[in-house]
Design a protein around this motif. Structure first.
Motif, short mmCIF file in Angstrom:
data_model
loop_
_atom_site.label_atom_id
_atom_site.label_comp_id
_atom_site.label_asym_id
_atom_site.label_seq_id
_atom_site.Cartn_x
_atom_site.Cartn_y
_atom_site.Cartn_z
N GLU A 1 -8.50 -2.24 1.30
CA GLU A 1 -9.62 -1.49 1.88
C GLU A 1 -10.85 -1.50 0.97
O GLU A 1 -11.88 -0.90 1.31
CB GLU A 1 -9.19 -0.03 2.12
N GLY B 1 -14.91 6.51 -0.12
CA GLY B 1 -13.93 5.90 0.75
C GLY B 1 -12.52 6.35 0.44
O GLY B 1 -11.70 6.54 1.35
N LEU B 2 -12.23 6.53 -0.85
CA LEU B 2 -10.90 6.97 -1.24
C LEU B 2 -10.66 8.41 -0.79
O LEU B 2 -9.56 8.77 -0.37
CB LEU B 2 -10.73 6.85 -2.75
N ASP C 1 -14.62 2.68 -4.82
CA ASP C 1 -15.29 3.40 -3.73
C ASP C 1 -14.69 4.79 -3.63
O ASP C 1 -13.75 5.02 -2.88
CB ASP C 1 -15.12 2.63 -2.42
N ARG C 2 -15.25 5.74 -4.39
CA ARG C 2 -14.70 7.09 -4.37
C ARG C 2 -14.85 7.78 -3.02
O ARG C 2 -13.88 8.36 -2.53
CB ARG C 2 -15.32 7.94 -5.48
N LEU D 1 -11.08 -0.08 -1.96
CA LEU D 1 -11.25 1.23 -2.59
C LEU D 1 -10.98 1.20 -4.09
O LEU D 1 -11.57 1.97 -4.85
CB LEU D 1 -10.33 2.25 -1.92
N GLU E 1 -11.96 9.79 1.85
CA GLU E 1 -11.72 9.72 3.29
C GLU E 1 -10.30 9.22 3.57
O GLU E 1 -9.61 9.72 4.46
CB GLU E 1 -12.74 8.80 3.95
N TYR E 2 -9.85 8.25 2.78
CA TYR E 2 -8.52 7.67 2.97
C TYR E 2 -7.43 8.70 2.70
O TYR E 2 -6.34 8.63 3.29
CB TYR E 2 -8.34 6.48 2.04
#
Length: 239
Positions: free
Chosen positions: A195, A212-213, A209-210, A197, A215-216
């Motif tokens: 992804e 994004g992480l 990608d904080r 991340l 959200e994940y």
């Protein structure tokens, strides 16, 4: 003792200047290597540690010796927390998972200071509440979230405390902390890498990608951190 040298602990920094100076003069600065155990389940407590860097893990231990991480702490807190309520033993193992520096003092002296200092006692009680919230959400994550989401949460928590995108964390250590098999950790890391991340190298994980992480993590991360901001960080403590 060299208490005022590099005492970059969030709770200590929140003390009023005169009280902070008096407290830090009693502290001893120590280096804590990875794997160093600062408390053992059921054993008498000797010292209280205020980290300036690195990460410690609080491990729940069964009678048969099984262990799992219940919570983590860094320069935003202290350990063992049981010492702040007058306890002389601790039901957990507390182990350093990422090397760093701390300031420590004997448990007896610490308890005397807390009994005499209402401001300090209030700060510690606020931290105890936040740490209890973290432990509760660890239980929720373990019960209700997938391994890759749990891993995302755990990496975010490490990132909060290390303040670097390049984190010295191995697959084997992650598997121990999350109480899952190493192949499951490897698969979860590959999913996060896919992804975009993180990047997982030998012996370390690089955060790419904080947002994004976060959200994940699907809601497994965030509530205890919010409580920390409201109760402590709003009073100018930096985690």
């Amino acid at each position: 003792m060299d208490g005022q040298s590099g005492c970059d602990n969030g709770l200590v920094k929140l003390l009023p200047e005169e009280e902070r100076r008096s407290f830090t003069e009693r502290l001893e600065r120590v280096y804590l290597p990875q794997g160093h155990q600062i408390a053992r389940a059921g054993k008498p407590l000797e010292s209280v540690y205020f980290l300036s860097s690195g990460i410690g893990s609080v491990l729940a231990v069964s009678d048969s010796g099984l262990k799992a991480e219940a919570g983590m702490f860094g320069r935003e807190g202290f350990a063992p927390t049981a010492s702040s309520v007058g306890a002389n033993t601790n039901p957990y193992d507390i182990v350093i998972q990422v090397e760093g520096f701390a300031h420590r003092l004997p448990v007896v002296l610490f308890q005397e200071i807390v009994a005499e200092n209402r401001v300090f006692a209030d700060l510690l009680s606020r931290y105890l509440y936040v740490f209890a919230a973290q432990v509760a959400y660890t239980a929720l994550a373990n019960a209700a979230f997938k391994i890759d989401q749990r891993l995302a949460r755990w990496l975010l928590m490490c990132h909060d405390r290390l303040v670097t995108d390049n984190m010295p964390i191995t697959h084997q250590f992650i598997s121990f902390m999350l109480a899952v098999r190493r192949p499951s950790v490897t698969t979860a890391l590959h999913m996060l890498e896919g992804e975009g991340l993180i990047r997982s190298d030998r012996g370390r994980v690089v955060l790419r990608d904080r947002p994004g992480l976060e959200e994940y993590s699907a809601g497994s991360y965030g509530q205890p951190e919010h409580e920390y901001r409201v109760l402590l960080q709003a009073r100018h403590v930096q985690p």
